[in-house]
Design an enzyme around this catalytic site. Structure first.
Site, PDB file in Angstrom:
ATOM      1  N   GLU A  35       0.838  -1.201   0.000  1.00 34.35           N
ATOM      2  CA  GLU A  35       0.000   0.000   0.000  1.00 34.35           C
ATOM      3  C   GLU A  35       0.873   1.251   0.000  1.00 34.35           C
ATOM      4  O   GLU A  35       1.881   1.299   0.727  1.00 34.35           O
ATOM      5  CB  GLU A  35      -0.901  -0.041   1.243  1.00 34.35           C
ATOM      6  CG  GLU A  35      -2.304   0.425   1.006  1.00 34.35           C
ATOM      7  CD  GLU A  35      -3.080  -0.432   0.003  1.00 34.35           C
ATOM      8  OE1 GLU A  35      -3.051  -0.102  -1.201  1.00 34.35           O
ATOM      9  OE2 GLU A  35      -3.727  -1.409   0.420  1.00 34.35           O
ATOM     10  N   THR A  37       2.877   2.126  -2.041  1.00 33.20           N
ATOM     11  CA  THR A  37       4.180   1.843  -2.635  1.00 33.20           C
ATOM     12  C   THR A  37       4.201   2.209  -4.118  1.00 33.20           C
ATOM     13  O   THR A  37       5.275   2.418  -4.679  1.00 33.20           O
ATOM     14  CB  THR A  37       4.506   0.343  -2.484  1.00 33.20           C
ATOM     15  OG1 THR A  37       3.304  -0.390  -2.738  1.00 33.20           O
ATOM     16  CG2 THR A  37       5.009   0.018  -1.104  1.00 33.20           C
ATOM     17  N   ASP A  38       3.018   2.318  -4.742  1.00 32.66           N
ATOM     18  CA  ASP A  38       3.024   2.506  -6.214  1.00 32.66           C
ATOM     19  C   ASP A  38       3.686   3.827  -6.626  1.00 32.66           C
ATOM     20  O   ASP A  38       4.521   3.848  -7.527  1.00 32.66           O
ATOM     21  CB  ASP A  38       1.628   2.329  -6.839  1.00 32.66           C
ATOM     22  CG  ASP A  38       0.544   3.265  -6.345  1.00 32.66           C
ATOM     23  OD1 ASP A  38       0.790   4.021  -5.387  1.00 32.66           O
ATOM     24  OD2 ASP A  38      -0.563   3.237  -6.933  1.00 32.66           O
ATOM     25  N   GLY A 122     -16.801   5.108  -2.984  1.00 34.06           N
ATOM     26  CA  GLY A 122     -16.267   5.553  -1.688  1.00 34.06           C
ATOM     27  C   GLY A 122     -15.835   4.416  -0.787  1.00 34.06           C
ATOM     28  O   GLY A 122     -15.532   4.628   0.380  1.00 34.06           O
ATOM     29  N   GLY A 124     -13.221   2.455  -1.449  1.00 35.13           N
ATOM     30  CA  GLY A 124     -11.804   2.158  -1.660  1.00 35.13           C
ATOM     31  C   GLY A 124     -11.583   1.025  -2.644  1.00 35.13           C
ATOM     32  O   GLY A 124     -10.539   0.373  -2.644  1.00 35.13           O
ATOM     33  N   SER A 126     -11.761   1.574  -5.901  1.00 34.41           N
ATOM     34  CA  SER A 126     -11.325   2.251  -7.133  1.00 34.41           C
ATOM     35  C   SER A 126     -12.390   2.326  -8.206  1.00 34.41           C
ATOM     36  O   SER A 126     -12.122   2.046  -9.382  1.00 34.41           O
ATOM     37  CB  SER A 126     -10.074   1.573  -7.700  1.00 34.41           C
ATOM     38  OG  SER A 126      -9.038   1.714  -6.803  1.00 34.41           O
ATOM     39  N   SER A 127     -13.582   2.745  -7.808  1.00 35.57           N
ATOM     40  CA  SER A 127     -14.603   2.935  -8.832  1.00 35.57           C
ATOM     41  C   SER A 127     -14.171   4.034  -9.802  1.00 35.57           C
ATOM     42  O   SER A 127     -14.484   3.967 -10.984  1.00 35.57           O
ATOM     43  CB  SER A 127     -15.946   3.279  -8.186  1.00 35.57           C
ATOM     44  OG  SER A 127     -15.813   4.426  -7.384  1.00 35.57           O
ATOM     45  N   ASP A 172      -4.348   1.348  -9.423  1.00 33.37           N
ATOM     46  CA  ASP A 172      -5.774   1.095  -9.630  1.00 33.37           C
ATOM     47  C   ASP A 172      -6.096   0.917 -11.109  1.00 33.37           C
ATOM     48  O   ASP A 172      -6.847   0.020 -11.506  1.00 33.37           O
ATOM     49  CB  ASP A 172      -6.605   2.253  -9.066  1.00 33.37           C
ATOM     50  CG  ASP A 172      -6.256   2.565  -7.619  1.00 33.37           C
ATOM     51  OD1 ASP A 172      -5.628   1.709  -6.969  1.00 33.37           O
ATOM     52  OD2 ASP A 172      -6.601   3.658  -7.149  1.00 33.37           O
ATOM     53  N   TYR A 222      -3.546  12.186   1.307  1.00 32.21           N
ATOM     54  CA  TYR A 222      -2.883  11.373   0.279  1.00 32.21           C
ATOM     55  C   TYR A 222      -1.786  12.200  -0.390  1.00 32.21           C
ATOM     56  O   TYR A 222      -0.642  11.764  -0.504  1.00 32.21           O
ATOM     57  CB  TYR A 222      -3.912  10.909  -0.756  1.00 32.21           C
ATOM     58  CG  TYR A 222      -3.341   9.940  -1.766  1.00 32.21           C
ATOM     59  CD1 TYR A 222      -3.366   8.576  -1.529  1.00 32.21           C
ATOM     60  CD2 TYR A 222      -2.737  10.390  -2.930  1.00 32.21           C
ATOM     61  CE1 TYR A 222      -2.818   7.684  -2.430  1.00 32.21           C
ATOM     62  CE2 TYR A 222      -2.193   9.511  -3.844  1.00 32.21           C
ATOM     63  CZ  TYR A 222      -2.235   8.163  -3.591  1.00 32.21           C
ATOM     64  OH  TYR A 222      -1.682   7.275  -4.478  1.00 32.21           O
TER      65      TYR A 222
HETATM   66  C1  GLA Z   1      -5.170   4.864  -3.832  1.00 34.74           C
HETATM   67  C2  GLA Z   1      -4.391   5.317  -5.062  1.00 34.74           C
HETATM   68  C3  GLA Z   1      -3.380   4.255  -5.479  1.00 34.74           C
HETATM   69  C4  GLA Z   1      -2.513   3.799  -4.320  1.00 34.74           C
HETATM   70  C5  GLA Z   1      -3.378   3.500  -3.094  1.00 34.74           C
HETATM   71  C6  GLA Z   1      -2.555   3.215  -1.873  1.00 34.74           C
HETATM   72  O1  GLA Z   1      -5.976   3.772  -4.147  1.00 34.74           O
HETATM   73  O2  GLA Z   1      -5.264   5.601  -6.120  1.00 34.74           O
HETATM   74  O3  GLA Z   1      -2.586   4.738  -6.549  1.00 34.74           O
HETATM   75  O4  GLA Z   1      -1.530   4.734  -4.033  1.00 34.74           O
HETATM   76  O5  GLA Z   1      -4.274   4.546  -2.790  1.00 34.74           O
HETATM   77  O6  GLA Z   1      -1.806   2.066  -2.055  1.00 34.74           O
END
Ligand code: GLA
Length: 385
Positions: A35, A37-38, A122, A124, A126-127, A172, A222
């Site tokens: 998490e 890390t991207d 909402g 988490g 990734s909609s 995502d 974020y």
């Molecule tokens: C969100 C972001 C991703 C990633 C995560 C945390 O989903 O869109 O790119 O950074 O948070 O891992």
């Protein structure tokens, strides 16, 4: 594939616009481990899931864009070259993609589009990335555009940066585009190279527990985390280390150059370095069928996100703490950006129902909130529907 949703999107498009649409889908995602890390050039282990956004699209004869959200029952209009940030948040993920395609020199005409889906908003999952990937693919199909899947992920990510204002990483969009049924994908975000890893969970399933909260901090914090990580890299470079990102860093370097200067930045960077290590171990464990080690690393990830990266919240912590030590639960942690959304749990199939019943009761008593749960099955990425 949710055939009911793809048919209803098609039928409603016909009723609204009087034409036959192309219908596409792009899924939401889970992330097993890795998490934040991207955007630090590290590793992630997401999977596309069996909950997706569906889009119907067809060309118009003029240069107008007419968008309709079936979920919000709202319409938005624009023109191909006149796209701008809208006050309808759902529309921005679509308009942002149009803007990116314009900027990259793709020739679009006017179009009608409708959108629906079963990715909870909402939560988490990734909609928004699913909307962006579905839009890019729908426009590609509709206008015969020439770009590959890798480009699709970048278009979608840039749309999120520019029209939603979240400086997200690539995870995502990558999962939504490249997902494969039955598999997670181990993505190296530095070189965008990936490997499919079978999600062979031996009688267990991925159970998502939705806190049903999304604290307003999530997008500002974020972006702050991104800056803190960048500051860590800057301090390392200033100290003479040859690092381009936290991917190149180790704990010794952090102890030497970051800890004495900025304790907060140090804890953020330490988490990232350790999370990458946890992911690599977890991935090998998954391949070897060693679920116990995978689970341990998931709990370790949560602890780091809670105490060092500080992106968890009491609702998420409550749900993770509630399953720690439960022999039917392999591992549990908060998932995604943080400050709400879901925990991801790997749970023995026969224990899922009683566990959800028990936790719903306890969660409501402790937090005064409803708990929602979903089983997530790894599914294919963006496709025609
Ligand atoms: C969100 C972001 C991703 C990633 C995560 C945390 O989903 O869109 O790119 O950074 O948070 O891992």
């Amino acid at each position: 594939m949710n055939h009911q949703l793809s048919s209803s999107v098609r039928e409603r498009f016909q009723q609204r616009f009087g034409a036959e649409p192309i219908v596409v889908r792009s899924p939401g995602r889970v992330n097993v481990i890795g998490e934040h890390t991207d955007y630090n050039n590290g590793f992630v282990l997401p999977a596309a899931i069996d909950k997706a956004i569906y889009i119907g699209i067809a060309k118009r004869d003029d240069d107008r864009i007419v968008l309709y959200s079936e979920e919000f029952r709202e319409e938005e209009q624009s023109t191909v070259l006149g796209v701008a940030i809208s006050d309808k948040h759902w529309a921005n993920y679509i308009l942002g993609v149009v803007d990116q395609l314009n900027k990259r020199g793709h020739k679009l005409g006017g179009f009608n589009l409708n959108i629906d889906g079963d990715v909870p908003v909402g939560a988490g999952l990734s909609s928004s990335a699913a909307v962006e990937c579905a839009t890019a693919f729908a426009l590609k199909q509709c206008f015969g555009l020439d770009f590959d899947k890798m480009e699709q992920t970048k278009i979608a990510q840039k749309a999120e940066h520019t029209f939603a204002g979240v400086m997200c990483g690539i995870m995502d969009m990558f999962a939504s585009t490249f997902g494969k049924a039955g598999h997670a994908l181990r993505l190296d975000c530095r070189i965008l190279d990936y490997e499919y890893v079978p999600l062979d969970l031996k009688g267990h399933k991925i159970l998502l527990l939705n806190t049903n909260v999304k604290h307003s901090l999530s997008s500002s914090e974020y972006n702050t985390r991104r800056q803190e990580c960048a500051e860590g890299v800057r301090l390392l470079q200033e100290g003479g280390e040859k690092v381009e990102s936290l991917r190149d860093a180790n704990l010794e370097m952090l102890d030497r150059h970051v800890k004495p200067v900025n304790e907060t930045v140090y804890r953020r960077c330490k988490f990232i370095v350790e999370e990458n290590k946890r992911l690599l171990t977890a991935c090998e464990a998954l391949k070897a069928g060693d679920l116990a080690t995978l689970g341990k690393k998931m709990y370790g990830s949560h602890d780091g996100l809670q105490h060092e990266y500080e992106v968890s919240c009491r609702e998420l912590d409550f749900l993770v703490d509630a399953v720690r030590g439960n022999e039917a639960v392999v591992g549990s942690r908060m998932m995604g950006g943080g400050f709400g959304g879901c925990t991801i749990n790997i749970v023995r199939e026969d224990a899922i129902e009683p566990l959800v019943a028990e936790l719903s009761k306890r969660y409501e008593e402790a937090m005064g909130l409803q708990l929602t749960s979903y089983i997530a099955l790894p599914d294919d990425g963006t496709s025609l529907a």
